[in-house]
Write an enzyme that holds these catalytic residues in place. Structure first.
Site, PDB file in Angstrom:
ATOM      1  N   LYS A   9     -25.707  -2.812   6.837  1.00  0.00           N
ATOM      2  CA  LYS A   9     -26.143  -3.311   8.138  1.00  0.00           C
ATOM      3  C   LYS A   9     -26.344  -4.833   8.106  1.00  0.00           C
ATOM      4  CE  LYS A   9     -28.502   0.990   9.396  1.00  0.00           C
ATOM      5  NZ  LYS A   9     -29.806   1.560   9.824  1.00  0.00           N
ATOM      6  N   PHE A  57     -35.161   4.422  20.700  1.00  0.00           N
ATOM      7  CA  PHE A  57     -34.767   3.298  19.844  1.00  0.00           C
ATOM      8  C   PHE A  57     -33.318   2.851  20.052  1.00  0.00           C
ATOM      9  CE2 PHE A  57     -34.167   7.222  17.377  1.00  0.00           C
ATOM     10  CZ  PHE A  57     -32.818   7.121  17.043  1.00  0.00           C
ATOM     11  N   ARG A  85     -26.319   9.644   0.197  1.00  0.00           N
ATOM     12  CA  ARG A  85     -27.633   9.766   0.825  1.00  0.00           C
ATOM     13  C   ARG A  85     -28.750   9.635  -0.214  1.00  0.00           C
ATOM     14  NH1 ARG A  85     -27.387  10.195   5.859  1.00  0.00           N
ATOM     15  NH2 ARG A  85     -29.455  11.066   6.194  1.00  0.00           N
ATOM     16  N   THR A  91     -34.615   7.423   5.382  1.00  0.00           N
ATOM     17  CA  THR A  91     -34.466   6.451   6.465  1.00  0.00           C
ATOM     18  C   THR A  91     -35.661   5.513   6.519  1.00  0.00           C
ATOM     19  OG1 THR A  91     -33.136   8.022   7.728  1.00  0.00           O
ATOM     20  CG2 THR A  91     -34.120   6.199   8.954  1.00  0.00           C
ATOM     21  N   ARG A 102     -32.764   1.643   0.023  1.00  0.00           N
ATOM     22  CA  ARG A 102     -33.741   1.361   1.075  1.00  0.00           C
ATOM     23  C   ARG A 102     -35.112   1.012   0.497  1.00  0.00           C
ATOM     24  NH1 ARG A 102     -31.472   6.131   4.989  1.00  0.00           N
ATOM     25  NH2 ARG A 102     -29.976   4.857   6.126  1.00  0.00           N
ATOM     26  N   ASN A 112     -32.998  -1.181   7.533  1.00  0.00           N
ATOM     27  CA  ASN A 112     -33.068  -0.446   6.268  1.00  0.00           C
ATOM     28  C   ASN A 112     -31.776  -0.559   5.457  1.00  0.00           C
ATOM     29  OD1 ASN A 112     -31.413   1.271   7.702  1.00  0.00           O
ATOM     30  ND2 ASN A 112     -32.819   3.004   7.691  1.00  0.00           N
ATOM     31  N   HIS A 115     -26.366   2.464   6.310  1.00  0.00           N
ATOM     32  CA  HIS A 115     -26.181   3.690   7.090  1.00  0.00           C
ATOM     33  C   HIS A 115     -25.206   4.557   6.309  1.00  0.00           C
ATOM     34  CE1 HIS A 115     -24.995   6.383  10.406  1.00  0.00           C
ATOM     35  NE2 HIS A 115     -23.785   6.258   9.887  1.00  0.00           N
TER      36      HIS A 115
END
EC number: 2.7.4.6
Length: 138
Positions: A9, A57, A85, A91, A102, A112, A115
């Protein structure tokens, strides 16, 4: 052989974490089948996150995802969705295990760093959203 989409991100790109994130994938034996940097438009971000359109959000998320460049990758390997993951962590970075991306680098639940697709069906949609078959080297 399974595939998944991973995004670094805007906060991760801004913090110069591209190499660190890629290294973590490679250290786990995950093959990077495609990779590109891009700047999402508002329309692209809204389309990608359309599943969250009714969530409170949504606007904040799409604004954040268009705030700077991102890196999108197709990851490939056995059980790669679960492996990705696990590497990302929860998350909410405060709930993520020590040593996850994260936990190590996130600053809030939205910023964070990464994705990742959560299921094979999601991965298929997300990969197709950003890549065509000619761009993926398996």
């Amino acid at each position: 052989m399974e595939r998944t989409l991973s995004i670094i991100k805007p906060d991760g790109v801004k913090k110069n974490l591209i190499g660190e994130v890629v290294k973590r994938f490679q250290d786990q034996g995950i093959h990077i089948a495609a990779l590109k940097m891009m700047q999402l438009t508002q329309k692209q971000a809204q389309g990608f996150y359309a599943v969250h359109r009714e969530r409170p959000f949504f606007n904040s998320l799409t604004e954040f995802m268009t705030s700077g460049p991102i890196v999108v990758m197709v990851l490939e390997g056995d059980d790669v969705i679960a492996k990705n993951r696990k590497l990302m962590g929860a998350t909410n970075f405060k709930e993520a295990e020590e040593g996850t991306i994260r936990r190590d680098f996130a600053t809030d639940i939205e910023k964070n760093v990464v994705h990742g697709s959560d299921a094979p069906e999601t991965a298929a949609f997300e990969i197709g959203y950003f890549f065509n078959d000619m761009e993926i080297v398996g």
